[in-house]
Design an enzyme around this catalytic site. Sequence first.
Site, mmCIF file in Angstrom:
data_model
loop_
_atom_site.group_PDB
_atom_site.id
_atom_site.type_symbol
_atom_site.label_atom_id
_atom_site.label_comp_id
_atom_site.label_asym_id
_atom_site.label_seq_id
_atom_site.Cartn_x
_atom_site.Cartn_y
_atom_site.Cartn_z
ATOM 1 N N GLU A 291 0.825 -1.215 0.000
ATOM 2 C CA GLU A 291 0.000 0.000 0.000
ATOM 3 C C GLU A 291 0.852 1.255 0.000
ATOM 4 O O GLU A 291 0.426 2.302 -0.476
ATOM 5 C CB GLU A 291 -0.910 0.031 1.246
ATOM 6 C CG GLU A 291 -2.225 -0.683 1.055
ATOM 7 C CD GLU A 291 -3.259 -0.361 2.132
ATOM 8 O OE1 GLU A 291 -2.906 0.229 3.172
ATOM 9 O OE2 GLU A 291 -4.433 -0.706 1.927
ATOM 10 N N LYS A 426 -14.045 -0.557 -3.858
ATOM 11 C CA LYS A 426 -15.112 -0.237 -2.902
ATOM 12 C C LYS A 426 -16.266 0.472 -3.615
ATOM 13 O O LYS A 426 -17.433 0.152 -3.385
ATOM 14 C CB LYS A 426 -14.579 0.675 -1.785
ATOM 15 C CG LYS A 426 -13.572 -0.004 -0.878
ATOM 16 C CD LYS A 426 -13.158 0.903 0.261
ATOM 17 C CE LYS A 426 -12.044 0.279 1.070
ATOM 18 N NZ LYS A 426 -11.461 1.160 2.061
#
EC number: 5.3.1.9
Length: 449
Positions: A291, A426
Amino acid sequence: MKSMVTFDYSSAKGFISDSEITMMERIAENAKEELVKKEGPGNEFLGWIDLPIDYDKEEFARIQAAAKKIQNDSEVLLVIGIGGSYLGARAAIEFLRHSFYNSVSKEIRKTPEIYYVGNNISSTYMKHLIEVIGDRDFSINMISKSGTTTEPAIAFRVFKKMLTEKYGKEEAAKRIYATTDKARGALKNLATEEGYESFIVPDEVGGRYSVLTAVGLLPIAVSGADIVKLMEGAAAMREHCINSSYENNDAVLYAAIRNILLRKGKTIEILANYEPSLHFVSEWWKQLYGESEGKDQKGIFPASVDLTTDLHSMGQFIQDGQRTLFETVMNLEKSTCEILIEEEEVDLDGLNYLTGQSVDFINKSAMKGTRLAHTDGSVPNLIINIPEQNEFYLGQLFYFFEFACGVSGYILGVNPFDQPGVESYKKNMFALLGKPGFEKQREELLKRL
Ligand SMILES: O=P(O)(O)OC[C@H]1O[C@H](O)[C@H](O)[C@@H](O)[C@@H]1O
């Protein structure tokens, strides 16, 4: 002086010249300075740098007290969280406690069984966990910095209902511990409304850097591991990372060397271990580096293997496949126990030549042999030495990786403290689920399915 987690790149010398390391000095030192002086991109998320020496002592004491209460009134603790909100705790518990923590007898374990949920959306997994809990006493630590992440929120609904049905609303609320933002998010609102004991994820500490906040500390303390020693280890490594010069700075050199290797086409780093207890340290590390660095179409892909296990499945590729890999081995120097190979009268399995040797000696020989073989196969090998399997060195290891990650991200030229790419899936998921506000995307996506 106590010994330290150290970084050793001597096995990679055939792939990197001294002059390359010297040439990287200015770049790496600048990156370190940007980090420590908090002048680089993402500098609003650098609270983790001073955390080991500057944490909320009152909250720390509350964490210890809550852990005691859970140990006394629960046979099972559910840790609900995903990504940075569970990997650090799991890494620590699996490294520091029994290899078969949940299965070993209560007399040996002495602390509640611990299960992780909310890190996937599997109904089968949840149903099976409900069966494992059975009618035993349990508590929940619900962990979400944003307080809005779908996976843990769904699990929380399911297990909060189970808890409430078992104990009634009031008692259930006393068995729920919320770790979240101090002011925002659905979980914070719920905690205030229902009166859960709450712990804070500081604004300036991102999820993947949060293991040394209540996020990691509460479950780790419940497992019976010593969180004071964990913080002391991190503080010792902080001191080393901040104050050592380039040629002696293990974390900065690790950051520098992985970037030198990247520039030579080594785009994949495999973190290897020879102890199963390190498996989840690798999982935690993958989020930290993946990340932090995988953005703007750049980065080193962080992969991991458990050895010698995976030598029998991935070994062929590492030895002989596309040459884009380098390997970083976490070497646990001292095993916690010694098992010796005993002689057998008839040497049917042909192992008598090992009589009197310890299993750990065999493991270390496998490690050394593999290092040489992989090096011969053009896979540069880096080593991180961990003196012993305890809280002090794990605290060091966590901090070592965090600091190196910040420096490495700045050398690479990315903001190591954001994760804009994570939102894409998402948005699609919310649109497909019919979440209010996502109507237009939903129409477009449905046409594509
Ligand atoms: O703690 P939370 O806000 O629930 O976030 C949990 C995780 O999910 C997000 O999608 C992020 O990409 C991660 O960095 C984070 O650790």
